[in-house]
Design an enzyme around this catalytic site. Structure first.
Site, PDB file in Angstrom:
ATOM      1  N   ARG A  40       0.911  -1.086   0.112  1.00 42.17           N
ATOM      2  CA  ARG A  40       0.064  -0.048   0.136  1.00 42.17           C
ATOM      3  C   ARG A  40       0.717   1.092  -0.063  1.00 42.17           C
ATOM      4  O   ARG A  40       0.602   2.326  -0.759  1.00 42.17           O
ATOM      5  CB  ARG A  40      -0.736   0.199   1.273  1.00 42.17           C
ATOM      6  CG  ARG A  40      -2.166   1.050   1.188  1.00 42.17           C
ATOM      7  CD  ARG A  40      -3.273   0.606   1.931  1.00 42.17           C
ATOM      8  NE  ARG A  40      -4.498   0.598   1.208  1.00 42.17           N
ATOM      9  CZ  ARG A  40      -5.807   0.374   1.679  1.00 42.17           C
ATOM     10  NH1 ARG A  40      -5.938   0.476   3.032  1.00 42.17           N
ATOM     11  NH2 ARG A  40      -6.578   0.449   1.108  1.00 42.17           N
ATOM     12  N   THR A 133     -13.908   5.508  12.709  1.00 38.85           N
ATOM     13  CA  THR A 133     -15.291   5.598  13.403  1.00 38.85           C
ATOM     14  C   THR A 133     -15.154   4.554  14.227  1.00 38.85           C
ATOM     15  O   THR A 133     -14.879   3.403  14.275  1.00 38.85           O
ATOM     16  CB  THR A 133     -16.263   5.000  12.389  1.00 38.85           C
ATOM     17  OG1 THR A 133     -16.108   5.765  11.132  1.00 38.85           O
ATOM     18  CG2 THR A 133     -17.554   5.346  13.248  1.00 38.85           C
ATOM     19  N   GLU A 162     -14.360  11.494  11.172  1.00 38.67           N
ATOM     20  CA  GLU A 162     -14.414  11.810   9.773  1.00 38.67           C
ATOM     21  C   GLU A 162     -15.979  11.937   9.043  1.00 38.67           C
ATOM     22  O   GLU A 162     -16.325  10.793   9.289  1.00 38.67           O
ATOM     23  CB  GLU A 162     -13.401  10.988   8.839  1.00 38.67           C
ATOM     24  CG  GLU A 162     -12.975  11.462   7.466  1.00 38.67           C
ATOM     25  CD  GLU A 162     -12.626  13.024   7.544  1.00 38.67           C
ATOM     26  OE1 GLU A 162     -11.766  13.090   7.860  1.00 38.67           O
ATOM     27  OE2 GLU A 162     -13.320  13.470   7.048  1.00 38.67           O
ATOM     28  N   PHE A 163     -16.162  12.957   8.410  1.00 36.96           N
ATOM     29  CA  PHE A 163     -17.555  12.843   7.751  1.00 36.96           C
ATOM     30  C   PHE A 163     -17.443  12.919   6.341  1.00 36.96           C
ATOM     31  O   PHE A 163     -18.344  13.254   5.556  1.00 36.96           O
ATOM     32  CB  PHE A 163     -18.101  14.344   8.124  1.00 36.96           C
ATOM     33  CG  PHE A 163     -18.483  14.242   9.594  1.00 36.96           C
ATOM     34  CD1 PHE A 163     -19.734  13.299  10.093  1.00 36.96           C
ATOM     35  CD2 PHE A 163     -17.925  15.022  10.485  1.00 36.96           C
ATOM     36  CE1 PHE A 163     -19.913  13.263  11.547  1.00 36.96           C
ATOM     37  CE2 PHE A 163     -18.300  15.205  11.879  1.00 36.96           C
ATOM     38  CZ  PHE A 163     -19.313  14.318  12.531  1.00 36.96           C
ATOM     39  N   LYS A 221     -20.503  10.999  15.237  1.00 38.99           N
ATOM     40  CA  LYS A 221     -20.461  10.350  14.102  1.00 38.99           C
ATOM     41  C   LYS A 221     -21.267   9.152  13.851  1.00 38.99           C
ATOM     42  O   LYS A 221     -21.918   8.888  12.771  1.00 38.99           O
ATOM     43  CB  LYS A 221     -18.927   9.728  14.224  1.00 38.99           C
ATOM     44  CG  LYS A 221     -18.480   8.628  13.027  1.00 38.99           C
ATOM     45  CD  LYS A 221     -18.399   9.575  11.869  1.00 38.99           C
ATOM     46  CE  LYS A 221     -18.101   8.500  10.743  1.00 38.99           C
ATOM     47  NZ  LYS A 221     -17.232   8.569   9.797  1.00 38.99           N
ATOM     48  N   CYS A 277     -19.324   2.332   6.260  1.00 40.04           N
ATOM     49  CA  CYS A 277     -19.696   3.191   7.477  1.00 40.04           C
ATOM     50  C   CYS A 277     -20.998   2.796   7.939  1.00 40.04           C
ATOM     51  O   CYS A 277     -21.235   2.275   8.962  1.00 40.04           O
ATOM     52  CB  CYS A 277     -19.555   4.440   7.322  1.00 40.04           C
ATOM     53  SG  CYS A 277     -17.945   5.077   7.346  1.00 40.04           S
ATOM     54  N   LYS A 340     -20.638   2.603  -4.565  1.00 39.45           N
ATOM     55  CA  LYS A 340     -21.093   3.988  -5.307  1.00 39.45           C
ATOM     56  C   LYS A 340     -20.093   4.449  -6.007  1.00 39.45           C
ATOM     57  O   LYS A 340     -18.987   3.869  -6.299  1.00 39.45           O
ATOM     58  CB  LYS A 340     -21.336   4.845  -4.042  1.00 39.45           C
ATOM     59  CG  LYS A 340     -20.133   5.443  -3.421  1.00 39.45           C
ATOM     60  CD  LYS A 340     -20.249   6.488  -2.459  1.00 39.45           C
ATOM     61  CE  LYS A 340     -20.551   7.736  -2.739  1.00 39.45           C
ATOM     62  NZ  LYS A 340     -20.109   8.648  -1.191  1.00 39.45           N
TER      63      LYS A 340
HETATM   64  C1  UDX Z   1     -21.005   7.878   4.603  1.00 36.33           C
HETATM   65  C2  UDX Z   1     -21.316   9.027   5.256  1.00 36.33           C
HETATM   66  O1  UDX Z   1     -21.939   9.858   4.158  1.00 36.33           O
HETATM   67  C3  UDX Z   1     -20.146  10.073   5.704  1.00 36.33           C
HETATM   68  O2  UDX Z   1     -20.628  11.175   6.232  1.00 36.33           O
HETATM   69  C4  UDX Z   1     -19.434   9.209   6.671  1.00 36.33           C
HETATM   70  O3  UDX Z   1     -18.110   9.877   7.137  1.00 36.33           O
HETATM   71  C5  UDX Z   1     -18.955   7.849   6.044  1.00 36.33           C
HETATM   72  O4  UDX Z   1     -20.263   7.174   5.616  1.00 36.33           O
HETATM   73  P1  UDX Z   1     -19.829   7.097   2.416  1.00 36.33           P
HETATM   74  O5  UDX Z   1     -20.145   5.597   2.997  1.00 36.33           O
HETATM   75  O6  UDX Z   1     -18.470   7.033   1.908  1.00 36.33           O
HETATM   76  O7  UDX Z   1     -20.148   7.812   3.547  1.00 36.33           O
HETATM   77  O8  UDX Z   1     -21.052   7.219   1.339  1.00 36.33           O
HETATM   78  P2  UDX Z   1     -22.401   7.827   1.089  1.00 36.33           P
HETATM   79  O9  UDX Z   1     -22.622   8.890   0.047  1.00 36.33           O
HETATM   80  O10 UDX Z   1     -22.946   8.140   2.383  1.00 36.33           O
HETATM   81  O11 UDX Z   1     -23.224   6.465   0.478  1.00 36.33           O
HETATM   82  C6  UDX Z   1     -23.828   5.461   1.223  1.00 36.33           C
HETATM   83  C7  UDX Z   1     -24.349   4.335   0.522  1.00 36.33           C
HETATM   84  O12 UDX Z   1     -25.593   4.608   0.407  1.00 36.33           O
HETATM   85  C8  UDX Z   1     -23.801   3.863  -0.916  1.00 36.33           C
HETATM   86  O13 UDX Z   1     -24.033   2.669  -1.288  1.00 36.33           O
HETATM   87  C9  UDX Z   1     -24.852   5.027  -1.704  1.00 36.33           C
HETATM   88  O14 UDX Z   1     -25.134   4.337  -3.027  1.00 36.33           O
HETATM   89  C10 UDX Z   1     -26.282   4.764  -0.914  1.00 36.33           C
HETATM   90  N1  UDX Z   1     -27.018   5.882  -1.032  1.00 36.33           N
HETATM   91  C11 UDX Z   1     -26.804   7.102  -0.734  1.00 36.33           C
HETATM   92  C12 UDX Z   1     -28.381   5.447  -1.484  1.00 36.33           C
HETATM   93  O15 UDX Z   1     -28.715   4.253  -2.026  1.00 36.33           O
HETATM   94  N2  UDX Z   1     -29.452   6.447  -1.572  1.00 36.33           N
HETATM   95  C13 UDX Z   1     -28.943   7.751  -1.317  1.00 36.33           C
HETATM   96  O16 UDX Z   1     -29.892   8.643  -1.648  1.00 36.33           O
HETATM   97  C14 UDX Z   1     -27.748   8.198  -0.976  1.00 36.33           C
HETATM   98  P1  ADP Z   2     -10.514   3.306   6.499  1.00 38.38           P
HETATM   99  O1  ADP Z   2     -11.720   3.167   5.315  1.00 38.38           O
HETATM  100  O2  ADP Z   2     -11.154   3.475   7.758  1.00 38.38           O
HETATM  101  O3  ADP Z   2      -9.502   4.211   5.909  1.00 38.38           O
HETATM  102  P2  ADP Z   2      -8.887   1.285   5.283  1.00 38.38           P
HETATM  103  O4  ADP Z   2      -9.073  -0.438   5.413  1.00 38.38           O
HETATM  104  O5  ADP Z   2      -9.076   1.677   3.908  1.00 38.38           O
HETATM  105  O6  ADP Z   2      -9.936   1.795   6.305  1.00 38.38           O
HETATM  106  O7  ADP Z   2      -7.581   1.635   5.853  1.00 38.38           O
HETATM  107  C1  ADP Z   2      -6.727   1.211   7.077  1.00 38.38           C
HETATM  108  C2  ADP Z   2      -5.342   1.025   6.923  1.00 38.38           C
HETATM  109  O8  ADP Z   2      -4.754   1.021   8.305  1.00 38.38           O
HETATM  110  C3  ADP Z   2      -5.089  -0.245   6.266  1.00 38.38           C
HETATM  111  O9  ADP Z   2      -4.052   0.261   5.074  1.00 38.38           O
HETATM  112  C4  ADP Z   2      -4.385  -1.210   7.087  1.00 38.38           C
HETATM  113  O10 ADP Z   2      -2.949  -1.744   6.474  1.00 38.38           O
HETATM  114  C5  ADP Z   2      -3.867   0.020   8.205  1.00 38.38           C
HETATM  115  N1  ADP Z   2      -3.446  -0.384   9.667  1.00 38.38           N
HETATM  116  C6  ADP Z   2      -4.259  -1.238  10.356  1.00 38.38           C
HETATM  117  N2  ADP Z   2      -3.604  -1.563  11.629  1.00 38.38           N
HETATM  118  C7  ADP Z   2      -2.326  -0.672  11.611  1.00 38.38           C
HETATM  119  C8  ADP Z   2      -1.251  -0.688  12.454  1.00 38.38           C
HETATM  120  N3  ADP Z   2      -1.335  -1.252  13.666  1.00 38.38           N
HETATM  121  N4  ADP Z   2      -0.110   0.219  11.965  1.00 38.38           N
HETATM  122  C9  ADP Z   2      -0.174   0.608  10.746  1.00 38.38           C
HETATM  123  N5  ADP Z   2      -1.146   0.598   9.924  1.00 38.38           N
HETATM  124  C10 ADP Z   2      -2.259  -0.055  10.367  1.00 38.38           C
END
Ligand code: UDX
Ligand code: ADP
Length: 463
Positions: A40, A133, A162-163, A221, A277, A340
């Protein structure tokens, strides 16, 4: 305290984009993102920033600007922890797959590992920021580990959820609705909060930076995600009723969305929400409620998930029923696999579950997604443990072009709302398919009238 060095543990969908934007907006701060996963980090350091491991519109340009200047990606976790005044924890917190709270509670083992590592390495006072989260009261656990295993240095724990939504991460980070920072109301806690506020104040106006206690921040959150997901499950529940009664869910959504008290966002009926999430956070909420004995509260939120699972299953059932109750040996083309559009993330994507159901019915699935790799799709299916890797690889064929994926198929299912799907030559696709040719639009993005005039039998969600 003036922050000059930040470290972020975890180079994923949250850590990567967030740190890239902090580095771009704060050239005076050195930002180092570390991860245990060597591949990564190697990908984040790819000389061609189009090859970075996470696809987000606008991200590659920001990385190109800041990387090597004040943004660094590294596997030297301890060195980065040692040097930084502020450490963000952005590691993954998946739902537990074992033991107590299995399938519901968050697995905090990665968080705990981080806390122990910070405690071991830190020789000066540090601010530790939980960015992943986390269920309410995780900061307390982190604090307890740090205070009891550290070298006697002082730690301040902040919650800074994080939002950002994937697909719009850069936009959300550059122009957030709000930044939330939770911390202790002790003098040291307040200093730590102020230090982090000043980082964000480099590009976010102070009226959008909200400070609270740690627990309020953590719970906000989960609450925000639960409310958003609940809207989708509510409109999806209506979509089934619309299909039975002849109402059209898009029209219903538009009509209620114009009520300013309800508002138009997050009312798009779909095959079901996915992403890392929503499901995880609601399950956390349910678990916390249950652990306090609040069974009605737990059941209330759990229903959001039950409705979402029902919506996915209903979609695959509809495909089978419409194709004369059998899809055995029929080719079903999937357009989209990501949860999405504008992301290569597939966590909890509806496509995975729909594919699994249809493969159980012995369908052959051909998939095209503009950003998701073949490997990832097969891993996603493998994770369900329904069948062997060989069987999955046999049932799922992956194409790098939609026209090829749809050729000689009996039906097309739209699983992700990628913009390019609306620009295709649908006449050409129709001609290459078995007849009658069906479209199941799980995202309601295609023009039903146009497809029907070509000859397709069109099925949207909720109409
Ligand atoms: C979400 C929250 O929006 C964000 O604030 C938080 O920090 C992380 O979780 P994310 O999961 O990236 O973000 O995407 P989001 O745009 O919220 O969509 C989530 C899912 O709901 C997707 O699969 C999307 O396609 C679906 N969706 C969204 C619907 O089916 N209908 C809608 O009207 C909106
Ligand atoms: P998110 O969507 O929350 O960012 P991801 O799975 O995309 O989640 O990213 C989390 C990252 O954290 C991964 O790349 C994973 O390898 C890394 N990670 C997990 N545990 C540790 C650790 N103890 N030290 C360093 N990196 C870590």
């Amino acid at each position: 305290m003036e922050i000059t060095k930040i470290c972020c543990i975890g180079a994923g969908y949250v850590g990567g984009p967030t740190m890239a934007v902090i580095a771009q907006k704060c050239p005076h701060i050195q930002v180092t993102v570390v991860d245990l996963n060597e591949q990564r980090i190697k990908d984040w350091n790819d000389p061609n920033t189009d090859n970075i491991p996470i696809y987000e519109p606008g991200l590659s340009e920001i990385v190109a600007e800041a990387r090597g200047r004040n943004l660094f990606f590294s596997t030297e976790v301890e060195k980065a922890i040692d040097e930084a005044q502020v450490i963000f924890i952005s590691v993954n917190t998946p739902t537990k797959t074992y033991g107590k709270g299995k399938g519901m509670a968050a697995d905090l083992k990665y968080i705990e590992l981080c806390a122990r590592q910070i405690a071991k390495v830190a020789k000066q006072n540090k601010i530790v920021v939980e960015k992943s989260t986390l269920p309410v009261r995780t900061a307390e656990a982190i604090k307890s580990i740090l205070d009891n295993t550290g070298n006697g240095v002082q730690f301040q724990i902040l919650s800074n959820p994080e939002f950002l939504a994937e697909g719009t991460a850069v936009k959300d980070l550059l122009n957030p609705d709000r930044i939330l920072i939770g911390g202790d109301s002790t003098p040291e806690g307040e200093l730590a909060i102020e230090a982090l506020v000043n980082v964000y104040a480099n590009w976010v106006t102070k009226d959008k930076i909200l400070t609270t206690n740690v627990w309020s921040s953590e719970l906000s959150k989960l609450t925000a995600n639960a409310f958003l997901a609940q809207r989708i499950s509510s409109i999806n529940a209506m979509s089934e009723l619309c299909e039975k009664t002849g109402a059209n869910v898009n029209e219903v959504a538009k009509a209620i969305g114009m009520d300013s008290r309800i508002g138009p966002k997050f009312l798009k009926a779909s095959v079901g929400f996915g992403g890392s999430c929503f499901q995880k956070d609601i399950l956390n909420l349910v678990y916390i409620a249950k652990s306090y004995g609040l069974n009605e509260v737990a059941d209330y939120w759990e229903q959001v998930i039950i409705m979402n699972d029902h919506q996915k299953r209903r979609f695959s059932n509809k495909i089978v029923q419409t194709l004369y109750n059998t899809v055995a040996d029929k080719k079903i083309a999937f357009l989209g696999w990501a949860f999405k559009k504008d992301t290569n993330d597939t966590r909890e994507s509806a496509a995975i579950y729909v594919a699994d159901d249809l493969i159980n019915e012995q369908a052959e699935i051909s998939v095209y997604d503009p950003k998701v790799s073949r490997n990832k799709m097969l891993c996603d299916l493998g994770y369900l443990e329904t069948r062997s890797e060989v069987e999955n690889a046999k049932a799922l064929t992956i194409f790098n072009n939609a026209y090829e994926a749809c050729k000689e198929s009996h039906a097309i299912a739209i699983l992700t709302e990628w913009d390019e799907f609306t620009t295709y030559d649908w006449q050409k696709i129709y001609e290459s398919m078995h007849k009658p040719a069906f479209v199941f639009d799980g995202r309601n993005i295609l023009n039903a009238k146009e497809l029907e005039s070509i000859g397709f039998i069109y099925n949207g969600i909720g109409s």
